[in-house]
Design a protein around this motif. Structure first.
Motif, short mmCIF file in Angstrom:
data_model
loop_
_atom_site.label_atom_id
_atom_site.label_comp_id
_atom_site.label_asym_id
_atom_site.label_seq_id
_atom_site.Cartn_x
_atom_site.Cartn_y
_atom_site.Cartn_z
N GLY A 66 0.83 -1.20 0.00
CA GLY A 66 0.00 0.00 0.00
C GLY A 66 0.86 1.24 0.00
N THR A 115 -3.20 -6.88 11.72
CA THR A 115 -3.54 -5.47 11.86
C THR A 115 -2.31 -4.66 11.49
N TYR A 154 -4.41 0.84 10.36
CA TYR A 154 -5.22 0.85 9.16
C TYR A 154 -6.67 0.51 9.50
N ALA A 155 -7.58 1.30 8.94
CA ALA A 155 -9.01 1.01 9.00
C ALA A 155 -9.61 1.46 7.68
N THR A 156 -10.67 0.83 7.26
CA THR A 156 -11.27 1.17 5.97
C THR A 156 -11.77 2.60 5.94
N ALA A 157 -12.13 3.15 7.10
CA ALA A 157 -12.65 4.52 7.16
C ALA A 157 -11.57 5.54 7.48
N ALA A 217 -8.95 -2.20 11.46
CA ALA A 217 -9.53 -3.25 10.62
C ALA A 217 -8.59 -4.44 10.56
N LYS A 218 -9.14 -5.63 10.56
CA LYS A 218 -8.35 -6.83 10.37
C LYS A 218 -8.09 -7.04 8.87
N VAL A 219 -6.85 -7.26 8.54
CA VAL A 219 -6.47 -7.55 7.16
C VAL A 219 -6.30 -9.06 7.03
N ILE A 278 -3.67 -1.52 0.71
CA ILE A 278 -3.82 -1.28 2.15
C ILE A 278 -3.13 0.05 2.45
N ASN A 279 -3.83 1.13 2.19
CA ASN A 279 -3.29 2.48 2.25
C ASN A 279 -3.64 3.15 3.58
N LEU A 280 -2.73 3.95 4.08
CA LEU A 280 -2.95 4.69 5.31
C LEU A 280 -2.63 6.16 5.11
#
Length: 541
Positions: free
Chosen positions: A344, A388, A403-406, A415-417, A427-429
Motif C-alpha cells: 500500500g 492489523t 489501518y481502517a477502511t474509514a 480493521a483486520k487484514v 492497504i493504504n494509510l
C-alpha cells in the motif's frame, strides 16, 4: 566495517526500550548494508577533531537521513561517508575506545539532542563537514562475575536514556572494552544514561547496572544522571548465562540471516542472534528465566513470526513460553510458512508520501516489518491469517495509527487484514494530525477559536480534534504559562483525558494569566512515538 557491525549487533541484541511494547530488532536503523542502506552518489567528508584540537582517528562517523551510513575516521582524523542519497543529514560520532563521548555534531561541538544537530545538505557531490568532539564526563567501574572475578574484554556501553531509535537517528552512547581485571572507563556527554555490559564469551548473562548490582530488564536499570562530575564505582556483577538454540527452515530448506530474538515475557529484556547458512542459531548470554522467541527476516523473503507450542505461529498471543535453566534450551526449531505480499501507500496528514515504519500487529505486540520507500509505498511479507497494520511516524510530525477502511484508527477501531492465498494490495494509510481550539466556559458547545480571553476565576475549555476512530484513546494535555517578563515556561502535563465518541478530547481549567495548551498523543505499541499538537491559547484577566 566489521568492527562497526559487531558493536551495532551487540546493541541490537540488547534490550527492548522501557516504553516499548514493540518486539522488533530494528536492525535496519543501526546496521549499515541493511535493507535501508542507501546507494546515492553524495558524500560527507571532513576531519574529526578531539577536545585538544588534534585529529581523532578511529572514531566512527554516522550520517543519518532516511537511513544511516557509517565510516571510520582514519588515523589522521579524516573520514568520508559515501553512497548517500540527496537530502539533509545529521552527523554523529561514536568512539569504541572509551576516550571520547558520542553524540550528534553541531557546528562547534556535540549534542545529545538530535533536534539540535547541524543539518548537512547533501547533493550529488561531496560536502565537507568537520566534527569537533569535546571532552566528556567519565563513567567508570568494573564488570565481574557474581563470584567477583573480573570479566576481561567485556563490552560496556552507557547509552542515553531516551533516544529515538529509528532510521533518522542513532543511539547516543559511550563505549569501552573492559581490561583483563574487568575495569572500564568511558566518556559521555552530560545527560541521563543506562550502563550495559556483555560478556564477549557469552559465558555470563548480559545486562544493566542497577543499585542492586545487575538487572536484565532496562526498566529496572538505574538511570545515572551525568552532569559536571565524573561517576566512579558503576560496577555490574553478571550472573551465569544460558542459551536458546535451534534451526529455522522454510519449504526450500534451511534459511540464513533470520534474526532470532529471545525476550522475557514482559518484553523488557531481549537478546538477538542470526541464523547461519545451515539455519542454526544460538541466542546466548541469557539469565535463567522465561522467554518467548521472535523470528524476523529483514530481507522480506519470509514472513516473521514466533515459536509456538507446535512450531511456528504468526500470532504473538500464541507464542510458547520457554523455561530457561542453567543448561539452556535446544531444539527450538521453526519452519517459516509461505507468505503473501501486503502492500500500500502511506501518506502524511497533508497528503505527501510519508517516510515511516510499518508494523504487523497481532494480539500482544507489534512487529516491525518494513519502512516506506521515497514515494510512500511499502510491501510486507505476511503469513496467512488475520493481521492489523500500523504505521509509525518516528518524527512525531504526524499522528501514527492503525489501518481502517474509514481512515486512521486506534487499536480498538483497527480493521483486520485477512491474508489468504494471494497477495493483497491497496492497504493504504493516511496519517493524522491533532487540531485544537478553546472556548469560554465548561460547556462543550459554542464557537471555539485559536485563542480566547476569560475573566479570572472562570473556566475555559480546550478542545482537541483527534478523530472518531481514536475514541477511547488517552491523550495528555500539556500546559505552558507566560510570566510577567514575557517568558513562556516549559510544557508540563496537567491532565490525561480520553477522546470522546465525537472524536474530540476536552479539558477545562481556570487560566490566571496567559496560557498555552497542547495535546500529546503517545502510542505505547510503537516505542513511544509521540505527537504533540500545535498550541492553542487562553488568557485570564
Amino acid at each position: 566495517m566489521n568492527r562497526r557491525r559487531s558493536a551495532a549487533a551487540r546493541l541490537a541484541g540488547r534490550l527492548t526500550r522501557p516504553m516499548a511494547l514493540l518486539v522488533a530488532t530494528l536492525l535496519a536503523a543501526i546496521l549499515p548494508g541493511s535493507s535501508l542502506a542507501m546507494g546515492g552518489t553524495g558524500a560527507i567528508t571532513g576531519t574529526v577533531y578531539g577536545p585538544n584540537g588534534m585529529p581523532a582517528g578511529g572514531v566512527w562517523v554516522s550520517a543519518c537521513s532516511t537511513a544511516c551510513e557509517f565510516a571510520e575516521a582514519a588515523a589522521n582524523g579524516t573520514y568520508t561517508v559515501g553512497t548517500l542519497d540527496a537530502g539533509n543529514y545529521r552527523v554523529g560520532v561514536e568512539d569504541y575506545t572509551g576516550a571520547l563521548p558520542g553524540g550528534y555534531a553541531t557546528a562547534t561541538g556535540l549534542t545529545t539532542d538530535q533536534t539540535q544537530a547541524a543539518l548537512v545538505a547533501v547533493t550529488t557531490t561531496p560536502v565537507t563537514f568537520d566534527v569537533h568532539v569535546p571532552a566528556g564526563r567519565v563513567i567508570s567501574g568494573s564488570i565481574t562475575s557474581q563470584a567477583a572475578v573480573g570479566v576481561s574484554s567485556a563490552f560496556v556501553a552507557a547509552c542515553l536514556d531516551s533516544p529515538l531509535l529509528n532510521t533518522q537517528s542513532f543511539w547516543v552512547c559511550g563505549y569501552d572494552v573492559a581490561q583483563p581485571d574487568g575495569s572500564y572507563s568511558l566518556a559521555v556527554l552530560p545527560g541521563r544514561y543506562a550502563v550495559y555490559a556483555e560478556d564477549s564469551g557469552d559465558v555470563l548473562a548480559s545486562g544493566y547496572y542497577s543499585t542492586a548490582g545487575y538487572t536484565f530488564a532496562y526498566r529496572q536499570a538505574t538511570i545515572l544522571p551525568v552532569a559536571a562530575v565524573d561517576l566512579a564505582g558503576i560496577s555490574i556483577a553478571l550472573p551465569p548465562g544460558a542459551s536458546i538454540s535451534g534451526t529455522v527452515t522454510n519449504d526450500a530448506g534451511p534459511v540464513a540471516a533470520i534474526s532470532a530474538q529471545a525476550c522475557t515475557l514482559d518484553l523488557q529484556g531481549c537478546r538477538v542472534a542470526f541464523t547461519a547458512g545451515d539455519g542454526s542459531y544460538t541466542v546466548a548470554g541469557l539469565p535463567a528465566g522465561s522467554y518467548e522467541l521472535l523470528f524476523r527476516d529483514s530481507s522480506g523473503l519470509n514472513p516473521g513470526g514466533y515459536y509456538g507450542a507446535t512450531g511456528y505461529t504468526y500470532e504473538s498471543g500464541q507464542a510458547a513460553t520457554i523455561a530457561l535453566g542453567a543448561s539452556g534450551a535446544s531444539g527450538i526449531d521453526v519452519r517459516l510458512p509461505v507468505g503473501h505480499l501486503v502492500s500500500g501507500v502511506v501518506r502524511t496528514s497533508a497528503g505527501a508520501p510519508a517516510a515511516v515504519g510499518v508494523e504487523d500487529c497481532t494480539t500482544k505486540v507489534c512487529m516491525a516489518v518494513t519502512t516506506t520507500a521515497a514515494d510512500g509505498t511499502y510491501v510486507m511479507n505476511l503469513a496467512p491469517g488475520q493481521h492489523t497494520i500500523h504505521a509509525s511516524d518516528y518524527t512525531g510530525k504526524n499522528v501514527s495509527g492503525f489501518y481502517a477502511t474509514a481512515g486512521l484508527a486506534n487499536n480498538a477501531h483497527a480493521a483486520k487484514v485477512t491474508v489468504a492465498a494471494a497477495d493483497l494490495a491497496g492497504i493504504n494509510l493516511k496519517l493524522g494530525k491533532i487540531t485544537g481550539s478553546v472556548h469560554p466556559g465548561t460547556a462543550h458547545s459554542g464557537k471555539y477559536t485559536s485563542s480566547t480571553v476569560v475573566r479570572k476565576g472562570t473556566y475555559v475549555t480546550t478542545r482537541f480534534l483527534v478523530g472518531k476512530l481514536f475514541a477511547g484513546t488517552k491523550i495528555s494535555i500539556m500546559r505552558s504559562s507566560k510570566n510577567s517578563a514575557g517568558t513562556w515556561s516549559a510544557y508540563k502535563r496537567v491532565a490525561t483525558v480520553v477522546v470522546a465518541s465525537d472524536g474530540y478530547a476536552y479539558y477545562s481549567t481556570k487560566p490566571s494569566g496567559y496560557m498555552a495548551f497542547k495535546a500529546s498523543l503517545t502510542d505505547k505499541l510503537v516505542i513511544g512515538v509521540t505527537y504533540l499538537s500545535p498550541p492553542v491559547y487562553a488568557r485570564g484577566k
